[in-house]
Design a protein around this motif. Structure first.
Motif, short mmCIF file in Angstrom:
data_model
loop_
_atom_site.label_atom_id
_atom_site.label_comp_id
_atom_site.label_asym_id
_atom_site.label_seq_id
_atom_site.Cartn_x
_atom_site.Cartn_y
_atom_site.Cartn_z
N LEU A 162 0.83 -1.20 0.00
CA LEU A 162 0.00 0.00 0.00
C LEU A 162 0.87 1.26 0.00
CD1 LEU A 162 -2.78 -1.04 2.55
CD2 LEU A 162 -3.01 -0.83 0.07
N ASN A 163 2.01 1.19 0.69
CA ASN A 163 2.86 2.37 0.78
C ASN A 163 3.70 2.59 -0.46
OD1 ASN A 163 3.10 3.99 3.59
ND2 ASN A 163 2.21 1.97 3.88
N ALA A 164 3.57 1.68 -1.41
CA ALA A 164 4.20 1.93 -2.71
C ALA A 164 3.55 3.13 -3.38
CB ALA A 164 4.09 0.70 -3.60
N ASN A 165 2.34 3.51 -2.89
CA ASN A 165 1.61 4.66 -3.44
C ASN A 165 2.09 5.98 -2.84
OD1 ASN A 165 -0.07 2.95 -4.96
ND2 ASN A 165 -1.45 2.66 -3.23
N ALA A 166 3.03 5.92 -1.91
CA ALA A 166 3.50 7.14 -1.28
C ALA A 166 4.12 8.08 -2.31
CB ALA A 166 4.52 6.82 -0.20
N VAL A 167 3.89 9.36 -2.12
CA VAL A 167 4.38 10.38 -3.06
C VAL A 167 5.37 11.30 -2.35
CG1 VAL A 167 3.72 12.31 -4.54
CG2 VAL A 167 2.21 10.33 -4.34
N GLU A 168 6.51 11.52 -2.97
CA GLU A 168 7.47 12.48 -2.42
C GLU A 168 7.31 13.77 -3.22
OE1 GLU A 168 12.23 12.86 -1.50
OE2 GLU A 168 11.31 10.88 -1.69
N ARG A 169 6.65 14.73 -2.61
CA ARG A 169 6.31 15.95 -3.34
C ARG A 169 7.44 16.98 -3.28
NH1 ARG A 169 1.33 13.97 -1.46
NH2 ARG A 169 -0.22 13.92 -3.12
N GLU A 170 7.60 17.67 -4.40
CA GLU A 170 8.57 18.76 -4.48
C GLU A 170 7.79 20.04 -4.72
OE1 GLU A 170 11.68 18.06 -7.29
OE2 GLU A 170 11.74 15.91 -6.87
N TYR A 171 8.34 21.13 -4.26
CA TYR A 171 7.64 22.42 -4.37
C TYR A 171 8.10 23.12 -5.65
CZ TYR A 171 6.58 21.04 0.33
OH TYR A 171 6.15 20.31 1.43
N VAL A 172 7.62 22.55 -6.76
CA VAL A 172 7.96 23.06 -8.09
C VAL A 172 6.68 23.23 -8.89
CG1 VAL A 172 10.25 22.00 -8.11
CG2 VAL A 172 8.29 20.72 -8.99
N ASN A 173 6.77 24.00 -9.96
CA ASN A 173 5.61 24.21 -10.84
C ASN A 173 5.07 22.87 -11.35
OD1 ASN A 173 4.94 27.01 -11.10
ND2 ASN A 173 6.90 27.33 -12.12
N GLY A 174 3.76 22.70 -11.24
CA GLY A 174 3.13 21.50 -11.77
C GLY A 174 3.00 20.35 -10.79
N GLN A 175 3.70 20.44 -9.64
CA GLN A 175 3.57 19.37 -8.64
C GLN A 175 2.14 19.36 -8.10
OE1 GLN A 175 5.99 16.94 -6.98
NE2 GLN A 175 3.86 16.32 -6.82
N SER A 176 1.60 18.17 -7.91
CA SER A 176 0.22 18.06 -7.41
C SER A 176 0.20 17.90 -5.90
CB SER A 176 -0.50 16.89 -8.07
OG SER A 176 0.11 15.66 -7.71
N PHE A 177 -0.81 18.50 -5.29
CA PHE A 177 -1.02 18.40 -3.84
C PHE A 177 -2.48 18.05 -3.59
CE2 PHE A 177 2.76 20.90 -4.29
CZ PHE A 177 3.54 20.57 -3.19
N LEU A 178 -2.68 17.15 -2.63
CA LEU A 178 -4.03 16.70 -2.29
C LEU A 178 -4.77 17.73 -1.46
CD1 LEU A 178 -3.81 12.92 -1.24
CD2 LEU A 178 -5.43 13.90 -2.89
N TYR A 179 -6.05 17.89 -1.77
CA TYR A 179 -6.93 18.72 -0.94
C TYR A 179 -8.35 18.18 -1.10
CZ TYR A 179 -9.47 22.78 0.88
OH TYR A 179 -10.32 23.59 1.59
N LEU A 180 -8.93 17.73 0.00
CA LEU A 180 -10.28 17.15 0.02
C LEU A 180 -10.45 16.03 -1.01
CD1 LEU A 180 -12.49 20.31 0.67
CD2 LEU A 180 -11.65 18.64 2.31
N GLY A 181 -9.42 15.20 -1.12
CA GLY A 181 -9.52 14.00 -1.95
C GLY A 181 -9.15 14.16 -3.40
N ARG A 182 -8.80 15.37 -3.82
CA ARG A 182 -8.43 15.58 -5.22
C ARG A 182 -7.05 16.23 -5.31
NH1 ARG A 182 -12.85 18.61 -8.67
NH2 ARG A 182 -11.29 18.06 -10.27
N ASN A 183 -6.37 15.99 -6.41
CA ASN A 183 -5.05 16.56 -6.64
C ASN A 183 -5.15 17.87 -7.42
OD1 ASN A 183 -2.73 14.89 -5.63
ND2 ASN A 183 -3.89 13.28 -6.69
N TYR A 184 -4.42 18.87 -6.94
CA TYR A 184 -4.39 20.17 -7.62
C TYR A 184 -2.93 20.59 -7.81
CZ TYR A 184 -9.29 20.28 -6.17
OH TYR A 184 -10.62 19.97 -5.97
N ARG A 185 -2.66 21.26 -8.91
CA ARG A 185 -1.29 21.65 -9.26
C ARG A 185 -0.84 22.90 -8.50
NH1 ARG A 185 0.85 17.22 -11.75
NH2 ARG A 185 -0.58 16.43 -13.34
#
Length: 226
Positions: free
Chosen positions: A62-85
């Motif tokens: 299950l943790n294979a789904n883990a995401v390492e996010r970077e603070y760059v243009n186009g990176q997606s971030f979760l908010y209320l169940g959806r990803n936003y750039r």
């Protein structure tokens, strides 16, 4: 306590059975009756060796789904169940802004991007949980004491013995129906401070499909991170 090569954190309480949990960080804990001695605990856990390794293997998958996010243009971030750039902008902004299905962050504040995202999630969650708590506390006929949004190590939320409810700021990443489940779960602990069938029955009265929300957290929880 090391059992079959696995480090297991033992937590004793006034319970009658032994339960094993794989925490969100992959650590293993066991809730055991207070009356059990170390040798008895080891014997019981060894008998549950297959279950422990099976659950650990599932956690890794299950943790294979883990995401390492970077603070760059186009990176997606979760908010209320959806990803936003994320869009980095030249103009000065006050923290992280969310408009038109996009996160905005000033380039001059990139050095503290994670801190600002945490503040964003905390602020949004604080606004959303109180009306939901008001709704369900009346249905369950309970009265929580203090309500806080904070950093919680291994749990999405917790209910303290004196009736305080704590919610991890990461809950703001979950879909709204999952957030409802998390809140109902903690409010139900004001009636039953364990996970007996009576506890789950309280949740079922209000949210008959709660297993769907449990499964969403199970399969997507690893991605709820920065």
């Amino acid at each position: 306590m090391i059992v079959s090569g696995v480090d297991i954190v033992i937590q004793k309480s006034e319970r009658k059975t032994v339960s094993i949990f794989i925490e969100r960080d992959g650590s293993v804990s066991a809730r055991v009756p207070e009356k059990l001695g170390d040798e008895e605990i080891i014997e019981i856990l060894k008998a549950k060796e297959y279950q422990i390794f099976k659950n650990l293997a599932e956690w890794k998958q299950l943790n294979a789904n883990a995401v390492e996010r970077e603070y760059v243009n186009g990176q997606s971030f979760l908010y209320l169940g959806r990803n936003y750039r994320l869009k980095l902008v030249d103009e000065k902004l006050e923290g992280v802004q969310f408009n038109r299905n996009t996160f905005f962050l000033s380039k001059t504040e990139m050095y503290k991007a994670k801190e600002l995202f945490v503040k964003f999630y905390k602020d949004k969650l604080n606004r959303k949980i109180h009306p939901i708590i008001e709704r369900y506390k009346n249905q369950l006929d309970v009265q929580p004491n203090q309500i806080k949004v904070m950093e919680l190590q291994k749990r999405w939320a917790s209910c303290t013995p004196n009736g305080n409810l704590n919610f991890h700021w990461k809950c703001a990443m979950a879909p709204i129906d999952v957030l409802h489940y998390i809140i109902i779960h903690e409010l139900a602990h004001l009636i039953h401070n364990n996970h007996t069938q009576a506890f789950w029955n309280e949740i079922d009265k209000i949210l008959p499909n709660y297993d769907e929300q449990v499964n969403w957290l199970k399969h997507n929880g690893a991605g709820m991170d920065l």
